[in-house]
Write an enzyme that holds these catalytic residues in place. Structure first.
Site, short mmCIF file in Angstrom:
data_model
loop_
_atom_site.label_atom_id
_atom_site.label_comp_id
_atom_site.label_asym_id
_atom_site.label_seq_id
_atom_site.Cartn_x
_atom_site.Cartn_y
_atom_site.Cartn_z
CB CYS A 138 -0.92 -0.01 1.21
SG CYS A 138 -1.93 1.47 1.33
CB CYS A 141 -0.72 2.59 3.97
SG CYS A 141 -2.19 1.91 3.25
CG ASP A 142 3.11 1.26 4.44
OD1 ASP A 142 2.54 1.71 5.44
OD2 ASP A 142 3.02 0.07 4.08
#
Ligand code: NAP
Length: 313
Positions: A138, A141-142
């Site tokens: 992701c 997300c990261d």
């Protein structure tokens, strides 16, 4: 006893919840993830949902959830462990299913499977070992953890190209590693990708191993045409090689194709009476938010049709 249990709270499940409440069905939506929205909560920008160009995926998911809440949809935070048919029903009588979860058991006459899909894995050495230590599925997300670092994205579809574009805003350099010599991604995304100076595409190549110490440091890459092997120094790799339907739990009760997608037409009717499917876990041509939302609406219409003509006993 519910009229309808919806399993999954992505766009398909939330759309089904809205239609079910408006139809006056006694319904429950079971969600595994405490945050509703499914795959779109990880999507930085959704640019093809009609009327809301450029909307953030998380924000869109929250709007979907608010809509279901406003109509009084009942939610249960639980992971479904199995679905058992207690009574198959008949021409006049509705079936009864028991949905067993880690947070209680629920009985219902009909079910909409809206469990969507999850990220496929490469299945190579180092992948599992370095999840959270340089291996991610992701980028939204990261990605921010890789400010000024060197990252790689593996894949050639829309997600891989979107991830590479997103990462290029943080990373010093982004490698997009793809196994063929042309991308699968939509042309508009490709055009954007090729304009970005800190993205380099590594064509015809597969990642054979992810290596590191405490964290990822190196990818072993093979050129599938020349069979040459090389090492690429990176701080992280984002795997974006497609999705796999989250249907393993239901493979015994509804017919699925060889890839695990539930076989059903636009009406969502599966091989099991009273069980319908909506969204990315259905066998279909186009898996997008707009088609998931349409599936949810269609499946509820099918639930209503199914319930009419059978008296509840
Ligand atoms: P996808 O379109 O299936 O692409 C997967 C990519 O990974 C392909 O390029 C494939 O290569 C590659 N791949 C598959 N297995 C591999 C392996 N073992 N090793 C290396 N590479 C591998 O999946 P996706 O990008 O996750 O997208 C999923 C769906 O969501 C698609 O329908 C997509 O259109 C949709 N989506 C749409 C949007 C949007 O419209 N904004 C955004 C995101 C996703 P090959 O090309 O060689 O097969």
């Amino acid at each position: 006893m519910y009229d309808l249990i919806i399993i999954g709270s992505g766009p398909a499940g939330l759309s089904a919840a809205v239609y079910a409440k408006r139809a006056g069905l006694n319904m429950l939506i079971i969600e595994k993830n405490p945050v509703s929205g499914g795959q779109i909560i990880d999507t930085y920008e959704v640019d093809n949902y009609l009327g809301i160009p450029g909307v953030n995926g998380f924000d869109l998911a929250m709007k979907f959830r608010e809509h279901a809440d406003k109509l009084g949809a009942e939610f249960a935070d639980a992971t479904v462990t199995s679905v058992v048919c207690e009574d198959e029903g008949s021409a006049e009588k509705l079936p009864v299913y028991k949905v067993i979860t880690d947070n209680g058991e629920f009985e219902t006459h009909t079910i909409i499977l809206a469990t969507g899909a999850h990220h496929s894995k490469l299945g190579i050495p180092g992948e599992e070992e370095y999840i959270g230590k340089g291996v991610s599925y992701c980028a939204t997300c990261d990605g921010a953890f890789y400010k000024g670092k060197i990252t790689a994205v593996n894949g050639g579809g829309d997600v891989a190209v979107e991830d590479a574009i997103f990462l290029s805003r943080f990373s010093e350099k982004v490698y997009l590693i793809h196994r063929r010599d042309e991308l699968r991604a939509t042309k508009i995304l490709q055009d954007e990708l090729f304009e970005i100076p800190n993205i380099e595409v590594i064509w015809d190549s597969v990642v054979k191993e992810i290596k590191g110490e405490d964290k990822v440091t190196t990818l072993s890459i093979e050129n599938v045409k020349t069979k040459e092997n090389s090492d690429l120094a990176v701080d992280g790799i984002f795997v974006a090689i497609g999705i796999h339907p989250s249907t393993d739990l239901f493979a015994d009760i509804v017919k699925c194709d060889e890839q695990g997608y539930v076989i059903a037409g636009e009406d969502g009717a599966t091989s099991a009476p009273g069980i319908f499917v909506a969204g990315d876990s259905r066998k279909k041509r186009l898996r997008q938010i707009v088609t998931a939302v349409a599936d949810g609406a269609n499946a509820v219409t099918s639930v209503q049709d199914f319930m009419v003509g059978k008296s509840k006993n």
